[in-house]
Design a protein around this motif. Sequence first.
Motif, PDB file in Angstrom:
ATOM      1  N   GLY A 134      -1.987  15.818   6.224  1.00  0.00           N
ATOM      2  CA  GLY A 134      -2.071  16.492   4.935  1.00  0.00           C
ATOM      3  C   GLY A 134      -0.827  17.280   4.584  1.00  0.00           C
ATOM      4  O   GLY A 134      -0.860  18.151   3.704  1.00  0.00           O
ATOM      5  N   ASP A 135       0.274  16.988   5.217  1.00  0.00           N
ATOM      6  CA  ASP A 135       1.478  17.771   4.959  1.00  0.00           C
ATOM      7  C   ASP A 135       2.695  16.849   4.848  1.00  0.00           C
ATOM      8  O   ASP A 135       3.289  16.453   5.853  1.00  0.00           O
ATOM      9  CB  ASP A 135       1.683  18.784   6.095  1.00  0.00           C
ATOM     10  CG  ASP A 135       2.790  19.772   5.763  1.00  0.00           C
ATOM     11  OD1 ASP A 135       3.481  19.586   4.738  1.00  0.00           O
ATOM     12  OD2 ASP A 135       2.968  20.742   6.534  1.00  0.00           O
ATOM     13  N   LEU A 136       3.054  16.532   3.614  1.00  0.00           N
ATOM     14  CA  LEU A 136       4.225  15.664   3.398  1.00  0.00           C
ATOM     15  C   LEU A 136       5.470  16.483   3.041  1.00  0.00           C
ATOM     16  O   LEU A 136       6.437  15.943   2.504  1.00  0.00           O
ATOM     17  CB  LEU A 136       3.940  14.642   2.293  1.00  0.00           C
ATOM     18  CG  LEU A 136       3.283  13.333   2.739  1.00  0.00           C
ATOM     19  CD1 LEU A 136       2.877  12.483   1.535  1.00  0.00           C
ATOM     20  CD2 LEU A 136       4.181  12.523   3.654  1.00  0.00           C
TER      21      LEU A 136
ATOM     22  N   ILE B  28       6.588  16.531   7.834  1.00  0.00           N
ATOM     23  CA  ILE B  28       7.125  15.245   8.309  1.00  0.00           C
ATOM     24  C   ILE B  28       7.768  15.442   9.686  1.00  0.00           C
ATOM     25  O   ILE B  28       7.573  14.646  10.600  1.00  0.00           O
ATOM     26  CB  ILE B  28       8.148  14.682   7.291  1.00  0.00           C
ATOM     27  CG1 ILE B  28       7.443  14.325   5.982  1.00  0.00           C
ATOM     28  CG2 ILE B  28       8.857  13.462   7.860  1.00  0.00           C
ATOM     29  CD1 ILE B  28       8.382  14.015   4.816  1.00  0.00           C
ATOM     30  N   ARG B  29       8.488  16.541   9.816  1.00  0.00           N
ATOM     31  CA  ARG B  29       9.148  16.798  11.105  1.00  0.00           C
ATOM     32  C   ARG B  29       8.116  17.012  12.204  1.00  0.00           C
ATOM     33  O   ARG B  29       8.262  16.556  13.336  1.00  0.00           O
ATOM     34  CB  ARG B  29      10.049  18.023  10.981  1.00  0.00           C
ATOM     35  CG  ARG B  29      10.799  18.334  12.262  1.00  0.00           C
ATOM     36  CD  ARG B  29      11.636  19.564  12.083  1.00  0.00           C
ATOM     37  NE  ARG B  29      12.433  19.855  13.257  1.00  0.00           N
ATOM     38  CZ  ARG B  29      13.260  20.875  13.331  1.00  0.00           C
ATOM     39  NH1 ARG B  29      13.418  21.693  12.307  1.00  0.00           N
ATOM     40  NH2 ARG B  29      13.937  21.085  14.433  1.00  0.00           N
TER      41      ARG B  29
ATOM     42  N   LEU C 135       5.777   9.060   8.404  1.00  0.00           N
ATOM     43  CA  LEU C 135       5.272   9.450   7.075  1.00  0.00           C
ATOM     44  C   LEU C 135       3.751   9.290   7.023  1.00  0.00           C
ATOM     45  O   LEU C 135       3.043  10.127   6.446  1.00  0.00           O
ATOM     46  CB  LEU C 135       5.944   8.605   5.983  1.00  0.00           C
ATOM     47  CG  LEU C 135       7.441   8.869   5.762  1.00  0.00           C
ATOM     48  CD1 LEU C 135       8.022   7.887   4.734  1.00  0.00           C
ATOM     49  CD2 LEU C 135       7.697  10.306   5.304  1.00  0.00           C
ATOM     50  N   GLU C 136       3.251   8.232   7.627  1.00  0.00           N
ATOM     51  CA  GLU C 136       1.787   8.039   7.668  1.00  0.00           C
ATOM     52  C   GLU C 136       1.121   9.138   8.482  1.00  0.00           C
ATOM     53  O   GLU C 136       0.053   9.641   8.124  1.00  0.00           O
ATOM     54  CB  GLU C 136       1.463   6.663   8.248  1.00  0.00           C
ATOM     55  CG  GLU C 136       1.744   5.535   7.267  1.00  0.00           C
ATOM     56  CD  GLU C 136       1.702   4.144   7.903  1.00  0.00           C
ATOM     57  OE1 GLU C 136       1.685   3.156   7.165  1.00  0.00           O
ATOM     58  OE2 GLU C 136       1.716   4.057   9.154  1.00  0.00           O
TER      59      GLU C 136
ATOM     60  N   GLY D 224       0.782  -1.244   0.000  1.00  0.00           N
ATOM     61  CA  GLY D 224       0.000   0.000   0.000  1.00  0.00           C
ATOM     62  C   GLY D 224       0.805   1.280   0.000  1.00  0.00           C
ATOM     63  O   GLY D 224       0.286   2.347  -0.334  1.00  0.00           O
ATOM     64  N   GLY D 225       2.049   1.209   0.418  1.00  0.00           N
ATOM     65  CA  GLY D 225       2.888   2.411   0.427  1.00  0.00           C
ATOM     66  C   GLY D 225       2.371   3.457   1.399  1.00  0.00           C
ATOM     67  O   GLY D 225       1.715   3.150   2.410  1.00  0.00           O
ATOM     68  N   ILE D 226       2.633   4.713   1.104  1.00  0.00           N
ATOM     69  CA  ILE D 226       2.193   5.829   1.952  1.00  0.00           C
ATOM     70  C   ILE D 226       1.155   6.616   1.149  1.00  0.00           C
ATOM     71  O   ILE D 226       1.502   7.491   0.347  1.00  0.00           O
ATOM     72  CB  ILE D 226       3.378   6.739   2.333  1.00  0.00           C
ATOM     73  CG1 ILE D 226       4.506   5.934   2.993  1.00  0.00           C
ATOM     74  CG2 ILE D 226       2.919   7.901   3.221  1.00  0.00           C
ATOM     75  CD1 ILE D 226       4.178   5.371   4.363  1.00  0.00           C
TER      76      ILE D 226
END
Lengths: 306, 466
Positions: free
Chosen positions: B394-396, B401-402, B387-388, B117-119
Motif C-alpha cells: 500500500g505504499d508506492l 518502493i525502497r 513495484l508489485e 495489467g501493469g502495476i
Amino acid sequence: MNIFLQATFEGLSLGAVYSLVAIGFVLIFRATDVLSFAQPAMVVVGAGIISYFSTQIGIPFIVAFFLGIILTGVLGLILERTFLRPMVGEPVFSVAVLTIGIDILLRVVLDNWIGINPKYMGDPFPSYGNFGSFNMAGLTVKYLEVTALITALMLIFVLSVFFKKSKYGVAMRATSLDQEAALAQGINVGRVFGLVWFIAGLLAAFAGFFITGGFNTLTNTSFISALRALPAVVIGGLDSITGAVVGSLIIGLTQAYVGYYQFDIESAYNIKLGNGFSIVAPYVIMFVILIVKPDGLFGTEEVERV
Amino acid sequence: MKPLRKQGIIIFSILALVLVACGGATEETSEEEVVAEEVTEALDSPAVTTAGTVKTGVGITEEACPEVISNIPTGADPTKGCIYLGMLNDYSGPFGAAGPALDIGQRAFWLWANSTGGIGDYSVAIREGFDASYNPQKHLEGYNSLKDSVAAFSMSLGTPQTLFILDNLNEDDMVAVPMSWWSGWAYKGVDASTVIEFGTQYCADGMNAMDWASANAGPLTGGLVDINTVGIIGYESDYGKDFAFGIKAAAANAGVEVAWEYLAPPTEFDVTQAVGLLVTKPVDAYFLATGLAVAPQVAGGAAQQGVTPFAMFLGTSYNDAFVAEGSAVKGLFESGLIYAMSFGIAPYEADTVGHATMRQTLGQITDSASTFFVGGWGSQYHLKGVLEGALKGGDLTRAGIRRAATNVTVSSDGMMPEKKLGSGLPDVASTITKPDGSVGSGAVVVKKDYVGPSASAYDWSVGPCS
C-alpha cells in the motif's frame, strides 16, 4: 633464444608500424612547426574507410585497401585546406590546439560508426597458414606483421627518394628549412603544406590497416596504439625522419621485450613493476632520453635568445 | 554598469539560487485511494493486493502515461495512472552503441507489462533516457535532472557511475537498477537497498567458469585437456577483479594452480604481454575478462603461435561479431576450445517463458538478437517485482518502493532464478554458452543455471569479492 627472437621480430614489426605514424608527425612538424595531434585520428579513420569499403560495401579487399589509403590522404588535404590554411601566421600553440579539435571531431564521427562491435578489415591474412602465421626455424612469423615490416621499409625508402630526387620533395625540404626563403624562391608553400598533409594521411592509413588488420580489429580504443608513436618522435627528435624511425623501433622493441620478459625479471629480482608496464616502459625511456638529449636522439639542437 | 544596478543583480542572483536550492527537493505528495481494509500481510506475501490504501508520491500521476515515448509505444492503459521511471543510459561514449538496445529492451518490457495489467491501477513509463556518456559527473547531472519527476530509475549504467550516485540514491529514497553485475550490489551494507540487482554477478561467474571448465574440459576435448594450471587475463576493473577473485577461489578449491595473472587498466592493457604469457608460460586453460576490443587479439595472437588452450571468456569479452560471417576469428571461436559466460542473463534464444515473451514482444520492434536487448528486458523483472511488492504494502512512495526492495521475492519467468532481494545472497547461477555463428546472439546455451561446488560452498555473507 626462440623467445628472444620472437620478441625481437614482434618488436621490429610493431616499431615499423609506429614509424609510419611517426613519419607523418615529423613531416607536418617540419613543414609547419606544428605537432599535429590529429594524426592518431587519421590512423583510425584510414582503417575505418578500408573496413567500410571492404566489409560493408563488399568490394574486394585489395581495392578497398588502396581506396582507403587514397581517401585518407585526400582527407588530410581537405583538413589542411579548410582548418589549417586559415591559421597560417597564427601562434603555433593555437594551431596545435586546433589539431586536438580535429582529432576529437574525427574520432567522434568514427566511434559512432564503429559502435560496440569490433570492425574487421576484411583482409585475408588470418586465413593464411596457421591462423595467419607460419613457422620459420622455430620462429612464428605472422603474415600481417611481416607484410607491415616490408611495407614500412618500402615506404621509408620511397619517401627518402622522393625527398631527395623529386621537385616537390626538394620543395618540401626547402620549406621545412625556411618558409620565407622558400617563398622568395618561388615555391608554392601553400601547396607544399597540402602535400605534407596528404602524405601524412597516406602513411596514417597504412599504419591504421596494420594496427587493426587480422585479429586486431578496429574499435573505439584503437587510436591508443597510434598514440604510441608520440614518444617515438620525441625520442628520435621532432624534426628528424631518421629519428622517427629509430625512435619507433626503440618503442616497439621495448614494448615487446618487456611484454615477454617482465614476469621473468620480476621473479628473478623479486620486484613488482606492475601490470601494464610494457605500455609505460617506452615513456620511461622517453624521459631518460629527454634528460640526456632534450632535442631527441636525432633532433636539431636549437638555441633561442631570450 | 552602475554599482547599484550591479548590486541588485547580484542580490537577485543569490536569492534565485537560494530559492532554487530550497525548492529542489520536491515534497512527496500522498494521495489516497479507496480505503477498504488494513494491511495484514508482509510485502513478500502472495500475489494479491491486501492493502486498501495506496500511498503515492513523486513520479506517480493519476493521469495516464503518454502513448509513445522515444518512438516506442508504452502500452499504457488510458484509464490508469502512471508510474514514471528515469533512465541513466549511454548514447555516446564507450558504451554508446549499446545504449539504444538497452533502452529499447526496457521499453519493450514495460510495453508487455502494461499490456498485461501493469502495476495495480497504474501503468509504467520510462521517461526519455539521459545520455551520461559513461561519465560519473554527467551521470550525477542526469540523476539530478530526473529525480524530481520519477519514482525510481529503470537503469543506472556502469558500476563506477552507480557508485558515484549512491549517496544521492540513499538520501532521496530512490531505487535504481544497475546495468552491471558487480558482486557488491547484493549487499545492503554497500547500497543500502537502493540498487535492485539482477543476473549473475561476475565473481560467481568466475567460480562457476573454473568449476565447469575443470569438470568438462576433458570430456569436451576427448580427454586432450586436463586442467591443472590456469592463467587469468583481464582488465583491472570491477568485472576483471571480481572474475579473477572467483577463479582464484574456485582454483584453490579444486587444487588447480593459478600460474599467472595479468590484470591491467584498459588503457594500459598490452596484448603483446598477454599473448607472451600464454606462449612463454603455457597453461591448460585461461580465463579472460576484458572488453571486446582485445579479446580476439589475445585469443588470435596466441593461436598464431600455435597456442590454443581451453578458454572461458566473461560476458564482457564476447559477442556475436566474433562469429559473424567474415570475422577473422570465427573459426577459432567455433573450434570448441572457447566458451563464454552469458552477459548476466542467458542469451536471446534461451528456452524460458521470459525469453519467449521477450522474443515475441521485441520481434515487433527489431529483428536483432543482441545481448543488450536481453539485458534491457531482463533488468526490469526485478523492478517490476519490487513495484508489485510496494503496491501490496500500500505504499508506492519512493520510501515504500525502497522498503519493498529490502524484502521481496522476485521472479522473472525463468530468465533468472527466483531471488529474495535484500537477503545478502547474490545470484550465483551462471549460464555457460558456446560461440556459434548460426544463431542470432552468436552463442548457444550449454548449461543454464549452473552453480558449481565453489559458488555453492562459498560464504557469500562476507561481502563483495572486490
